[in-house]
Design a protein around this motif. Structure first.
Motif, PDB file in Angstrom:
ATOM      1  N   CYS A   4      -8.159   3.395   1.376  1.00 50.11           N
ATOM      2  CA  CYS A   4      -7.793   2.449   0.311  1.00 50.11           C
ATOM      3  C   CYS A   4      -8.322   1.052   0.619  1.00 50.11           C
ATOM      4  CB  CYS A   4      -6.282   2.430   0.112  1.00 50.11           C
ATOM      5  SG  CYS A   4      -5.337   2.048   1.600  1.00 50.11           S
ATOM      6  N   ASP A   5      -8.237   0.656   1.906  1.00 48.99           N
ATOM      7  CA  ASP A   5      -8.750  -0.664   2.295  1.00 48.99           C
ATOM      8  C   ASP A   5     -10.271  -0.711   2.174  1.00 48.99           C
ATOM      9  OD1 ASP A   5      -6.171  -1.296   2.822  1.00 48.99           O
ATOM     10  OD2 ASP A   5      -6.345  -1.256   5.008  1.00 48.99           O
ATOM     11  N   SER A  29     -11.158  -1.083  -1.412  1.00 45.51           N
ATOM     12  CA  SER A  29     -10.864  -2.461  -1.853  1.00 45.51           C
ATOM     13  C   SER A  29     -11.941  -3.420  -1.367  1.00 45.51           C
ATOM     14  CB  SER A  29      -9.503  -2.912  -1.313  1.00 45.51           C
ATOM     15  OG  SER A  29      -8.479  -2.096  -1.826  1.00 45.51           O
ATOM     16  N   GLN A  43      -6.987   4.991  -7.618  1.00 44.28           N
ATOM     17  CA  GLN A  43      -7.992   5.164  -6.573  1.00 44.28           C
ATOM     18  C   GLN A  43      -8.960   6.262  -6.989  1.00 44.28           C
ATOM     19  OE1 GLN A  43      -5.949   5.943  -2.895  1.00 44.28           O
ATOM     20  NE2 GLN A  43      -5.764   3.782  -2.401  1.00 44.28           N
TER      21      GLN A  43
END
Length: 1008
Positions: free
Chosen positions: A433-434, A437, A938
């Protein structure tokens, strides 16, 4: 051509000038008429004949041109009344050289020089011939003759340079350097030296003999004034002192260099190395010339006492502070890097503080963080920090306030932060997820930076264009982790989007080339390679991006163009490099003479050049494998494969060069034979490891040796297989040479050794796989090579009958069955594992193509050879007997083999037709749906939709007309269709190959 006008062989200028004018304007037919007219008046003039030969060669009439040249040569040798001059000989030389008969031009000059031994112009022409032939000893001899004749310094230097070439590029021993030194000493004693280049040659000669003291004496004496620029003289003096081991004096000289040139980073490293009694920073080649400085320099010597180290490092710090205080140029970086280097050396020596190095790095970032070179500048300093300190540095970097006064500098600093995070390997440890991002942040920054480039020319680099490369790399990594091909498609879309805005970004093109190749859309990848417009030496350094994929593809026409273009450049360069060398002699630039010759030799030893020379005829053999007559013609032109056996034998004696620019490759494929995406996720460093590159180079050498054996093994297999038919031997009245079977066995043993097995063990392995006694995975790593081995093993055994089998099977039946069963097994496996190309990137499609176009093709050739042996040869056949019984066995074996291969290829053909006949719209929907987010927070598509939203809200005022128009032309659907079309094209070309093989096998069956 003005220098060629005047009397030549008694011909007035007014009769010659129109011919040269016609040649220069490419009016060759008119030039030929003028030459014919000239020869009617001067029928025995060598110059008139040479002009006619020149025109004929330009018209492509090589044989006629050679005939006329030989006539002119004969006139020179036999007619004492003709005038021999350099104009005639140089014209002949041009033609002979273009006809690859340079030796004849040389013999003409040698004859002329023998007839007129004191003619300097002819001697220079002969020297030029020897330069073209790279006859260094003869160059030396004729240069010394010219020097003795006129006493000019340039001719002595020609001789000295020729001696150096004998040592560096020939078989001359280093004792020859003493001869060159003696010649120069004698000349200096009587005439001194008058040119800077002469002094450089003399000093390099002394350096090569490690006579550094003598070189320093010359440099600091009267002759040293020949080097007019003080800083150049100081650089040379400091280098000589350092190589002589006088580090203290060298450090003083290097300090003077830095005072004059404070931005000379290489010489600061030399200065600091000498202060610390460490000469490891001085990178010298065998010729004494400095090479590229190392990217990572550590302190080699730890023998200094603490007191001495502190004193010397303190001196360096004081000097650097002085440079910084005097530095009033905002672009000078070296004094700031020098501060970091001192901190690094302290850390290595155990006396430093990582915190101070980090603070220095942050200070350097605040001044130069916006520059694209920042990451490469600081990479060497990050290597001495542990993971904790690297993380601390990254956090401080992220906490730095961007420069508000300049938006472009702020963008540059943000890009640098992303690059540093990638460099230290942080991205491979971030949660998905990071990571996603982070990619979105990069894409958003790219969109915001577009207005900064609205006034730039289309060929200028845009602000922030590196960001899309970084986004693409992050998306590829996410694909590697998740195996969600939507991320792979999104990566392609991002790069295509960037090229829509500015089509000149080669970094995007290289990434796309590899992504399309991985997704089996090789025609599109090849189009992107062609758009790089690689020419000249770039063909050597850049073609590694596409050549390995093309070699295992069905795109034979494109591969042929690729190989021919590359070989043409190399061959043209080898012909023309001598012109550059002689030009360097004429302009008295002797360091360039050696450089040009060494560069030419480096290219001649290029591993890629050797690969291309081997793969070009192998491609011809694959293209014509359905016709044994065509194959035999090709093999005959290759000396039946003997030429490549000689090449493979030389590999062990040659030091091959690897000139590919590996650093341009994407992180996921650091070498041509390594692709991380084909395996499970594992953390990798941003740059390819040194041992990975060395392993790739070792694999290249092994592959070259294997491939060079194939033409000869194909030739021997054809003859060994047909020899097993005794009737054929009796019919044509010629006995089979048993040496051929023995030679094939020797090559099979060698082939097995390359694969890492003794011959008998290799046989045991391949025999054990069909029965299940050996796992098929044992062949998987080198499947094509093992299948080639099995095919040739069958051909050898047909004539030798050395392999024994149980169950009362004849050896012939068993080896035919072995090849058929293994080909069927592995081809079927690859068909099943390849799956639909549109949803299976990185599959086994290239391996499937190779299995059909290589081992299966060679097996087909062997069958064609056997079937041809069954055909009537004009003699009445006897019924019954042993011969007919043996041929009956063979006929049955070959019929079974043809049936097996037909069935196998038809399975491939059916699979191909099924793939090709799928609806284009269905495949498009399959692809494009991967980017539909469907309300998910996502997954693939988020970055793509960020760009799509920007396109839908284009503001002509903010972005400018050019960028706005480019964005309005963007159509993501076209990219998806292009990907599918590329895959279809590959499948269609492979289908044509398979259909041709089925047709050939069916025709073969009709003959039985």
């Amino acid at each position: 051509m003005a220098s060629k006008f005047g009397l030549a062989g008694g011909i007035p200028e007014r009769r010659v000038r129109p011919i040269w004018d016609a040649v220069d304007s490419r009016q060759f037919k008119n030039a030929l008429k003028l030459c014919t007219s000239l020869l009617s008046k001067y029928p025995n003039s060598p110059y008139a004949l040479a002009l006619k030969a020149l025109v004929l060669e330009r018209m492509g009439k090589a044989e006629e041109a050679l005939s006329v040249c030989l006539n002119a040569k004969e006139q020179l040798y036999t007619n004492d009344s003709v005038l021999i001059d350099d104009l005639t000989l140089s014209t002949l030389q041009i033609v002979f050289q273009r006809l690859n008969h340079l030796d004849m031009a040389t013999s003409c000059y040698e004859y002329a020089c023998g007839k007129f031994p004191n003619n300097l112009e002819l001697m220079m022409g002969l020297f030029n011939c020897y330069v073209r032939e790279y006859s260094f000893v003869k160059q030396q001899q004729i240069a010394i003759k010219m020097y003795k004749l006129v006493g000019e310094e340039r001719f002595l230097l020609w001789a000295v340079c020729s001696i150096q070439l004998q040592v560096f590029c020939g078989n001359g021993g280093e004792k020859l350097l003493l001869l060159a030194e003696g010649l120069l000493k004698k000349h200096i004693a009587s005439h001194s030296l008058h040119e800077p280049e002469a002094l450089i040659v003399y000093i390099s000669l002394l350096e090569q003999q490690s006579k550094f003291g003598d070189a320093l004496e010359i440099l600091t004496g009267k002759l040293g004034s020949l080097i007019m620029i003080e800083v150049d003289r100081l650089r040379l003096q400091g280098r000589l002192l350092a190589r002589a081991g006088d580090y203290t004096a060298a450090a003083d000289i290097f300090q003077k260099v830095l005072e004059l040139c404070p931005d000379d980073w290489e010489y600061f490293l030399n200065y600091l190395g000498c202060l610390l009694d460490d000469g490891s920073t001085l990178c010298m080649g065998n010729d004494g010339n400095p090479l590229y400085p190392p990217t990572h320099v550590g302190c080699k010597n730890f023998h200094l006492s603490d007191e001495v180290f502190d004193s010397h490092i303190s001196r360096a710090s004081t000097f650097v502070e002085k440079l910084l205080a005097e530095c009033n140029n905002a672009s000078i970086r070296s004094p700031f890097l020098a501060n970091l280097e001192i901190q690094k050396r302290k850390l290595i020596y155990g006396k430093g503080d990582a915190g101070q190095l980090i603070e220095g790095l942050i200070l350097y970032f605040s001044r130069f963080g916006h520059m694209a070179c920042f990451t490469s500048d600081v990479e060497t300093f990050l290597l001495v920090l542990d993971d904790h300190n690297k993380s601390e540095f990254l956090e401080k970097l992220k906490g730095c306030e961007p420069t508000r006064s300049s938006p472009t500098m702020a963008v540059g600093q943000s890009i640098t932060t992303f690059k540093i995070e990638n460099l230290i390997g942080n991205m491979f440890t971030l949660p998905l997820c990071d990571l996603e991002s982070l990619a979105i942040q990069m894409a958003d920054l790219y969109c915001k930076s577009l207005p900064l480039s609205k006034d730039l020319d289309i060929q200028e680099n845009m602000h922030g264009e590196e960001l899309l490369s970084m986004v693409s790399n992050v998306l590829v990594q996410i694909f590697w982790r998740t195996r969600n091909i939507g991320y792979l498609l999104e990566s392609i879309m991002i790069l295509e989007f960037g090229l829509t805005i500015r089509r000149y970004i080669w970094q995007y093109k290289i990434l796309l080339l590899h992504l399309y190749s991985y997704w089996n859309s090789l025609p599109v990848a090849y189009d992107w390679y062609k758009s790089l417009d690689a020419k000249n030496i770039l063909l050597e350094t850049v073609s590694h991006h596409i050549l390995p994929q093309m070699l295992v593809s069905p795109l034979w026409s494109d591969l042929n163009d690729l190989l021919n273009d590359y070989l043409k450049f190399m061959d043209d360069h080898f012909k023309e490099s001598a012109d550059l060398t002689f030009l360097a002699y004429r302009h008295r630039n002797f360091s360039k003479v050696i450089e040009f010759v060494q560069f030419k030799e480096r290219l001649q030893r290029s591993s890629q050049y050797l690969v291309a020379k081997i793969e070009t005829p192998l491609l011809q053999l694959k293209q014509n494998a359905d016709s044994i007559q065509e194959e035999e013609c090709i093999l005959e032109s290759l000396k039946n494969g003997n030429h490549f056996i000689e090449l493979s034998n030389e590999i062990g004696n040659k030091s091959l060069t690897f000139n590919e620019d590996i650093q341009l490759r994407p992180w996921w494929t650091p070498t041509y034979d390594k692709n991380y995406l084909l395996g499970p996720f594992e953390g990798v460093s941003y740059y390819p490891a040194e041992n990975l590159i060395k392993q790739a180079e070792a694999n290249v050498l092994k592959n070259i040796e294997k491939r060079s054996l194939l033409p000869r093994m194909i030739y021997l297999s054809i003859h060994c297989a047909s020899s097993s038919l005794k009737e054929h031997t009796e019919a044509n009245g010629s006995a089979f040479d048993p040496k051929l079977s023995l030679e094939l066995k020797v090559l099979l043993e060698r082939y097995a050794r390359i694969l890492g097995f003794p011959f008998l063990d290799a046989i045991e392995l391949v025999l054990g796989v069909p029965s299940g006694q050996k796992p098929s995975e044992a062949l998987s790593s080198d499947l094509i090579d093992w299948m080639n081995f099995v095919v040739f093993l069958n051909a050898w055994n047909l004539s030798s009958h050395e392999l024994g089998f149980s169950n009362n099977d004849t050896s012939r039946l068993s080896t035919w069955h072995l090849v058929n069963s293994l080909l069927k097994k592995f081809i079927f496996e690859k068909v099943r594992s390849t799956g639909p190309l549109v949803s299976s990137p990185g599959g086994d499609f290239p391996m499937l193509v190779q299995l059909v176009t290589e081992p299966l093709s060679w097996h087909s050739l062997i069958m064609q050879s056997c079937v041809r042996s069954f055909l009537p040869s004009g003699k009445k056949k006897k019924k019954g007997g042993v011969t007919e019984q043996i041929n009956s066995y063979h006929s049955h074996d070959i019929q079974d083999s043809i049936q097996s291969l037909c069935h196998t290829i038809k399975e491939v053909t059916e699979w191909l037709i099924e793939q090709i006949n799928k609806s284009d719209d269905a495949d498009f929907e399959t692809i494009f749906s991967l980017l539909q987010m469907n309300g998910e927070s996502q997954g693939p598509g988020r970055i793509f939709h960020t760009l799509e939203n920007m396109v839908s809200s284009v503001n002509n005022v903010d972005l400018g007309d050019r960028i706005s128009q480019a964005l309005q032309s963007w159509n993501a659907a076209d990219i998806a269709r292009k990907l599918v079309a590329g895959q279809r094209s590959s499948l269609s070309q492979f289908l044509r190959i398979c259909e041709s093989k089925v047709k050939s096998l069916q025709a073969l069956k009709m003959h039985l």
